[in-house]
Design an enzyme around this catalytic site. Structure first.
Site, short mmCIF file in Angstrom:
data_model
loop_
_atom_site.label_atom_id
_atom_site.label_comp_id
_atom_site.label_asym_id
_atom_site.label_seq_id
_atom_site.Cartn_x
_atom_site.Cartn_y
_atom_site.Cartn_z
N GLY A 150 60.60 14.79 -6.36
CA GLY A 150 60.43 16.06 -5.81
C GLY A 150 59.99 16.00 -4.24
O GLY A 150 59.42 16.81 -3.80
N ARG A 152 51.65 15.62 -10.48
CA ARG A 152 50.45 14.76 -10.15
C ARG A 152 50.82 13.81 -8.90
O ARG A 152 49.91 13.29 -8.31
CB ARG A 152 50.11 13.76 -11.45
CG ARG A 152 51.47 13.13 -11.91
CD ARG A 152 50.90 12.37 -13.13
NE ARG A 152 49.85 11.51 -12.72
CZ ARG A 152 50.02 10.33 -12.33
NH1 ARG A 152 51.04 9.72 -12.15
NH2 ARG A 152 48.81 9.32 -11.96
N GLU A 192 55.37 22.45 -10.94
CA GLU A 192 55.45 23.06 -12.15
C GLU A 192 55.08 24.48 -12.06
O GLU A 192 55.91 25.50 -12.92
CB GLU A 192 54.65 22.48 -13.06
CG GLU A 192 55.18 21.15 -13.46
CD GLU A 192 54.37 19.99 -14.33
OE1 GLU A 192 53.54 19.56 -13.81
OE2 GLU A 192 54.78 19.76 -15.41
#
Lengths: 756, 290
Positions: A480, A521, A711
């Site tokens: 990402g 994370r 998310e």
């Protein structure tokens, strides 16, 4: 904590380091690695949704010329049912049965054996020569069928209420007393919703190349969301020590949670060990769709009560999620996230993990949360209508804020949920009237969403090269934009151009343990260890300059990529740049570098609020999203283009989930649409520009204020669309997808009271 | 492992000879956008592939003195799109052919391949049926002509005889006041397969329909020529009553199945909806074709 404030690179849309390789085709994905002497592995899969394996005879396959090795469950380490062995959120008892059917085949596509041969065609032909004797058993796919008292039971050992059951677990979170809460309610809405299983839809199928040397030393090239997860799971399932396995992460062609578990690596490792040859395995799209984790289908009932002034007094949710053939549906996300945007005194949220004869679910972008939010946010829309309130005002009135205790436990610190609702309300989109168009109906909907986010283990090594540039190695696959963001952060701290920082993802032998890429994370965690490593380097650089200048290290400051005397009192010296100090390094104590390994803490949840416009062709039942604005509290956008990319990607997936994506099963219990033709993800022309509004409320527990962003953007989407469709048609949809035949059916159905 | 032979003859006679000699193990390769996919998926394992793209007649696009067209069966969608006049004369046929696959696929895919694949959902077929196209086939016993609607016989099956190769389509000359259109229903906006497809070809004189043909796809085992729908339109000014009757005729002609792509009820309804919309576009184009 050293909060960065000068911001030369943080917040800039720097050129992504992986961009050129991906655009030119040079990037090496999992299937791009080959070796001399390499052979091909293929998996024989169960044709049955549920069958006891009576016998497997591989002798004919082994005799086929070109076949070098055959694997069955006998070759995989067994984890007996009576003892749980956890690796992250995965239980090895279920993993060992998922990678290869043991007692029973539990879904069509369940691996039963694997073959390695000198060509793919020979391996496939050998699979057909394996004689498996099955005792075919009755099967069950849907939740309602799986929880019936007389349902076929997948696992006799699994008991619920003392009886064999397909319910593998229950999770409950509670705050206050809902029964009391509902007594105070003046308006109560209760509805039941269903969603279908949907796949993550990564473009790159699972693939690996594994080479086991004669001494057992094993190298794995594969595409995953965690090379350390690959190493650990392969070690568990093959019996090799982790120190003998080197897992090298390939560039990854999408994961979205689906590559947080292994399917092929243990099989290829054993095939390689048996054959003495490197073994390559690449799934077909059909194998991906039949045998890898989609997310759960669901059935959820949500009840919310409010006073006439809009104050929500009680909320209750019951979430049944399909686990697939082995335990482990994401009920935690549904139970924990669904009510979290709101400050509600009485909450009861209960989830049930329901097994059935379909492939085991894998994580999918905020696992469970979008399913729960679909139900909750649609009920809130009805509640706003009943209260004659603007749906955003209803959310504002009940918004969680600093000090709110979430039902799943935490007390929120400073959070940005209210800011997202206000930004949505003040957006150009929300203020612009829908307008009319001939022949079609338009509608607008809103919804919010929450995801926990995560911290966890992370390792970094930052090294200064001999010519005074920087190489940063971290241990999380970049799906990402973590490399781009880390380059920005490291350049910011060192005061140098970001192009002088190369960020690499290390393999399991070259960087310390780093937990997998998941839970939004990675940038949160790796920014902490990279920051601390870089700060150590800056300390070293100051010490070196102090030594050269023969002054105290405290009298040296690091600024704009060079050491300077901290003040005129320290003396007058020309600055020593990074390149100067690198050149002098051999004489000044040696190479310059630092590494930090931590179990990072302080990740804070993320919130988003979305506004969606749809246009419905009522004669054809086609819903098109015509305008979409996603507002999200992103903490701090280290690389805004990547943050927007994450938001847009999440919304695109949610639009697919809402409108067309679903696993369709035939009467034999097999997936009937195992490919991208009939499993309809959106194509570019299906989507309008997906506008993003980034609200930045920095995470106070992070050096750069980072919050996970990947998310949250999927969580509100299906509800925002369903609410918009209601606004257009005056009819509510309680089931996804809202595909054209279903929309027409609903529009033509006689008017009736919707779901009870 | 079975061996695969690839042949690329330069003449039709050679191609027919090789194709006929190889019998049922042989497949014709035009654009390959169906064949190669079927081979990769393991659904098909031909022993001989006869590539017909090197035969000039197979990819030629010719307009005759009367304005009629002869289009090679292997002419690609992109070649047709780039032809100077084809799209002006047969906009419906062209838009249908151009819906086969993606832009990249259009560089290879052909109407002949689409028809020979035998899918009831092939996009070009209802438009070619509506156009009244005739196909020329050549086999061991020479050439013959077949109406497009008589080519498909069942899903995946055609009326071509063993050894026969589809050579070209003949589209008749255009009368003034005529044009055509094709619409399909797909859940997405592109890269999808028709749930229903409707081709309409109209001739109007003074606002009255004097000739009409309607082709209907993806609602029966084969693409249909819906003569009742055409009859309902002929003689009308495309008024509501006529359109309703034609739409009802399309719905009545449907013999669909419930499957992953659509329900019986949905397909039946949509056939009528699309008839109205397609006829409106064809009429508008016809009015401009003076």
């Amino acid at each position: 904590m050293n909060v960065v404030t000068n911001n030369k690179w943080i917040g800039q849309r720097t050129i992504r380091p992986d961009g050129v390789d991906k655009v030119t085709g040079r990037a090496a994905f999992a299937a791009d690695t080959n070796m001399p002497g390499m052979i091909w592995g293929k998996v024989l899969r169960s044709p049955h949704p549920h069958a006891r394996i009576k016998s497997i005879d591989t002798s004919k396959a082994e005799k086929l010329p070109g076949v070098k090795a055959v694997v069955t469950a006998r070759d995989i380490v067994d984890f007996p049912i009576d003892k749980s062995v956890m690796l992250g959120i995965q239980d090895m008892r279920w993993m060992c049965r998922n990678v290869m059917a043991r007692e029973k085949a539990l879904f069509p596509g369940h691996p039963v054996a694997a073959v390695a041969a000198t060509s793919e065609a020979i391996a496939a032909a050998a699979c057909e020569l394996i004689d498996v004797q099955y005792e075919v058993l009755p099967f069950v796919i849907e939740i309602d069928d799986a929880i019936k008292p007389d349902a076929p039971i997948l696992h006799e050992f699994n008991k619920y209420d003392g009886k064999p059951s397909n319910i593998a677990g229950k999770l409950e979170v509670k705050k206050g007393d809902v029964a009391e809460g509902f007594k105070q309610a003046e308006v109560v809405i209760e509805r039941t919703f269903t969603t279908r299983p949907v796949h993550q839809g990564y473009i790159e199928p699972h693939a690996c190349l594994v080479s086991v040397a004669a001494d057992g030393k094993t190298t794995i090239w594969s595409s995953s969301q965690g090379q350390f997860m690959v190493r650990a799971m392969t070690a568990y399932l093959t019996g090799l020590p982790q120190s003998d396995i080197r897992a090298i992460p390939a560039e990854i062609g999408g994961g979205f949670g689906g590559k947080t578990i292994v399917y092929l690596e243990p099989l290829a490792t054993i095939l390689s060990r048996k054959s003495g040859r490197p073994v390559k395995m690449v799934m077909t799209r059909e194998e991906v769709m039949r045998a890898t984790g989609p997310t759960s289908g669901s059935k959820c009932t949500v009840k919310i009560g409010a006073r006439k002034d809009g104050t929500i007094v009680a909320a209750q949710g019951t979430f049944y999620l399909q686990a697939g053939a082995l335990p482990g549906s994401p009920i935690r996300g549904a139970v924990g996230c669904s009510f979290s945007p709101y400050d509600i005194p009485h909450v009861l949220s209960v989830g049930f993990d329901v097994m059935s004869n379909r492939s085991k679910v894998a994580a999918y972008r905020a696992p469970g949360a979008p399913i729960g939010a679909f139900a909750v946010e649609c009920v809130l829309d009805e509640l706003a209508e009943a209260l004659k309130m603007d749906p955003l005002d209803l959310r504002l009135k009940n918004a969680a804020k600093q000090g709110t205790k979430a039902a799943h436990g935490p007390v929120f610190p400073r959070i940005g949920y209210i800011e997202t609702v206000e930004a949505a309300k003040n957006s150009d989109h929300y203020k612009t009237p829908l307008g009319k168009v001939s022949g079609k109906l338009r509608g607008r909907g809103v919804a919010s969403g929450f995801w926990f986010n995560a911290g966890g283990e992370s390792s970094a090594q930052v090294n200064i090269t001999e010519d005074g540039n920087v190489v940063v190695t971290t241990g999380h696959p970049d799906i990402g934009g973590s490399r781009a963001a880390i380059a920005n952060i490291c350049a910011e701290l060192l005061g140098i151009d970001y192009r002088r920082v190369s960020v690499l993802i290390g393999d399991t032998a070259t960087i310390g343990f780093s937990n997998l890429t998941g839970g939004s994370r990675v940038l949160f965690a790796s920014a902490i260890v990279v920051t601390q490593s870089t700060e150590k380097i800056i300390t070293t650089l100051r010490e070196r300059a102090a030594k050269i200048w023969e002054i105290d290290p405290e009298a040296v400051k690091w600024e704009n990529g060079a050491a300077h005397p901290a003040s005129p009192n320290a003396g007058e010296f020309p600055p020593l740049t990074l390149a100067d100090l690198a050149a002098k390094a051999p004489a000044m104590g040696g190479p310059i570098g630092a590494g930090v390994q931590l179990n990072t803490e302080g990740a804070e949840g993320g919130f988003g609020t979305h506004v969606c416009d749809v246009e419905v062709d009522v004669d054809l039942g086609i819903v098109r999203v015509t305008r979409y604005t996603a507002v999200q509290d992103v903490g701090r956008a280290i690389h805004p283009s990547y943050v927007e990319g994450q938001i847009q990607g999440g919304v695109a997936q949610g639009i697919g989930w809402a409108l067309n994506e679903e696993y369709i099963y035939n009467k034999q219990g097999k997936v009937d649409n195992p490919g991208f033709l009939d499993y309809r993800m959106p194509v570019c022309s299906d989507l309008p520009m997906l506008d993003c509004i980034m609200v930045e409320v920095p995470n106070p527990k992070h050096p750069q204020g980072v919050k996970g962003v990947g998310e949250v953007p999927l969580v509100p989407v299906m509800a925002a669309i369903a609410n918009a469709v209601y606004d257009a048609l005056g009819k509510r949809f309680y089931a996804l997808p809202m595909s054209p035949p279903k929309v027409v059916e609903r529009l033509e159905a006689p008017t009736q009271q919707a779901a009870e | 492992m079975t061996e695969l032979r690839y042949l690329a003859p330069n003449t039709l006679d050679e191609a027919v000879g090789a194709f006929a000699a190889a019998g049922s193990a042989a497949r014709i390769l035009a654009g390959g956008t169906d064949l190669l996919v079927q081979m990769r998926s393991g659904a098909l394992k031909p022993g001989v592939i006869v590539d017909i793209k090197k035969i000039p007649e197979m990819t030629a696009i010719e307009q005759g003195a009367d304005g009629g067209f002869r289009v090679g069966a292997a002419a690609s969608g992109m070649a047709l799109a780039e032809h100077r006049s084809f799209g002006k004369v047969w906009p419906g046929v062209l838009e249908a052919i151009n819906l086969i696959g993606s832009k990249q696929v259009q560089g290879r895919a052909s109407a002949g391949g689409n028809l020979c694949n035998g899918s009831p959902a092939g996009d070009s077929v209802p438009a070619l049926v509506a156009a009244g196209a005739i196909v020329t086939v050549q086999g061991p016993n020479g050439r013959r002509e077949i109406k497009v609607e008589d080519v498909p016989t069942a899903p995946g099956r055609t009326s071509l005889k063993p050894g026969e190769i589809m050579v070209s389509f003949t589209l008749p000359p255009r009368a003034a006041g005529s044009s055509d259109a094709y619409l399909r229903m797909i859940p997405r906006t592109e890269m999808d397969i028709a749930v229903v497809g409707v081709g309409v070809n109209l001739t109007l004189k003074d606002g009255v329909v004097t000739a009409a043909r309607v082709g209907l796809g993806a609602v029966a085992p084969t693409v249909l020529l819906v003569q009742d729908a055409a009859r309902a339109l002929i003689g009308s000014k495309l008024d509501d009553a006529a359109l309703a009757k034609a739409a009802a005729a399309c719905s009545a002609a449907c013999r669909p199945i419930d499957d992953k792509r659509g329900t019986i009820a949905y397909r039946t309804k949509v056939a009528g909806v699309l008839l109205r919309r397609t006829a409106a576009i064809a009429a508008q184009r016809a009015a401009q074709n003076k």
